[in-house]
Design a protein around this motif. Sequence first.
Motif: not given
Lengths: 180, 539
Positions: B159-178
């Motif tokens: 859960a901490e890993v997911v949280d880290e990625i969520t807080r980084s604000g990273l969005r999908g780079r394939g096009g959709g930007g989810y």
Amino acid sequence: MSPLSSTPTIDRQPPSAINEHPSGDKRFKVLDITMKRNQYRSDALIEVLHKAQEAFGYLEEDVLYYIARGLKLPLSRVYGVATFYHLFSLKPSGAHSCVVCLGTACYVKGAGELLAALEREMGLKEGETTPDGQVSLVTARCIGACGIAPAAVFDGRVAGKQTPESVLAAIKEWLPDAAS
Amino acid sequence: MDLAELLAIRQKERDRQKSTRIHCCTAAGCLSSGSAAVKAQLEAAVDAEGLGASTEVCSVGCMRFCGRGPLVEVVSREGDREPILYEQVTTADAASIVKALKGGEATAPLGDRNHPFFARQFPIVLENSGKIDPERIEEYIAVGGYQQLYRVLYEYDPAEVVDEITRSGLRGRGGGGYPTGLKWATVAKMPAGQKYVICNADEGDPGAFMDRSVLESDPHRVLEGMAIAGYAIGANHGFIYVRAEYPLAIRHLQKAIQQAKRYSLLGSQIFGSPFDFKIDIRVGAGAFVCGEETALIASVEGRRGNPRPRPPYPAESGLWGCPTLINNVETLANIPAIIREGAEWYAKIGTEKSKGTKVFALTGKVRNTGLIEVPMGTTLRQIVEEMGGGVATAGGVKAVQTGGPSGGCIPASALDTSVDYESLTQLGSIMGSGGMIVMDNETNMVDVARFYMEFCRGESCGKCIPCRAGTVQLYQMLTKILNREASEGDLERLEALCYMVRDTSLCGLGMTAPNPVLSTLRYFRQEYEELLQPATGKR
């Protein structure tokens, strides 16, 4: 014993004989190995078709039958997949292949002219093979060589920054009368 | 394998590396310009000069400036000398480059690392690209590779890993930007059981080659990102779906997976923890629609690449009905860096809503072609005119096409827009996977629109009618306009049909297929009108 066993036995092949294609063509061995490695799982169909195309050059009907039987899939499914994907070919291709990339970067840099020059010179349309079976002219959606557009692939060798002259020169090397 | 062993490999590799390294780019772009022969010549020259004890020639991945390949860079490991970059190196230049180490003069054109093309770049995804040998796992470990996987397994709970990625604000780079964190959280929340991670490497957009370069230049980075994702969501099996058109990327990936398995960095009980993760490669067979996630899943299952309606989303019911996380190559390549530097560091880069960097393939009529990685929020003008050096023809840049067949053409007047998901959408284009094709005054926009429509017509899978029939009709209408046989009414019908196809198609392919037409109609309507028959015509 079940009543079925008393019915006249159909000439069933013993399991080992599955590996031997009636034609004796050794290339079917390659398919057997690939299918076995994938435990004859039906989701390996595309992998097996790739291998078949590599071994046979194209997917002849016999090969499709063989794969359908090996993976226990209806022939319609195998045929459906083989025809859906552009990279699978159901007819033989030439000894040499010339692929002109028609990706956007290549297109704005004049890939259309490359193709037109080749079509004119060889008297072919894209996707066709010369009557002597020497050269196939193919187009690609994008080969990812956009930094060196326009690009063409001659027998697997990618060449960048092409001109109509350079592609024609590359093709000439394959033609039998090139020596003269 | 434990941390001590990993660090030992790292130290051993650092000790092995010689003080001077001649990096020779052998990614697909330079390879086709003849870099393999150049590398052989360089090796021969090192032997001939007797420099074998201090100098080595290495195959490295993409050095980004593809338009000027083959590229060779001489790097001193101690950092006592500035790296020297050579461009357009031929086999004849090789000997002189090696002689230059002893004080001679190299005949190859000198490159400039301070060139505007490089100056604005901010490499995260491409940080190792062009610096390490992608075919040797030791080199990846030497630059700190797989340490983040270790840290995640022992210092974080999922859960901490997911949280880290969520807080980084990273969005999908394939096009959709989810938002990537949200996607991970959705899959992680599904009840425990079989789950999958899929890396979408079906880079189908013509004019885009970022993912190919990442896979060719730094494949372990993607594997590490996938393993971290697997740990975070509770998956033990990953697939990389890569296009068959990228043979070199497939080869490097296969090798990378084998090496990682040999070091037990993939497989059972990674780093002695209870976490198992294996990765298989699935090779596509040339269908653009397979970039769409439900079609991709069908293809991994060995079926025709037909999309299906969503919901259920793959996060709930994906591969063989199991919860499945699908991320693009570039998204996953960001993960190790985010874990290493922390979410806050990553969130500082970029703009308010689009964090981090984006890799673009800058191509077309622009002077400097190649790969660039810039922070989000960089303006198109900075990219095209400063980094790309503008276009050579009079009249300058006419338009920039982003997002491939799903994107649109941005006119020169909008070049000051900053590159982020929202701004590009507002302009009627999309970020897409990162192809950026520059067009000049010689480019006919109606022809470009037809080019994309021809593409979509050929790539439509045929399952839903709006896309299957609509793209054919649109293509015919565009041809009619180009042949100067159309009237004002045809233009209206063209526009109406565009909206119809966009609104009623089943999957992303059909929904976005009219974008190139709509965006060129929006900004270059005049070019369409010039091709129309006068209103007093036959009708």
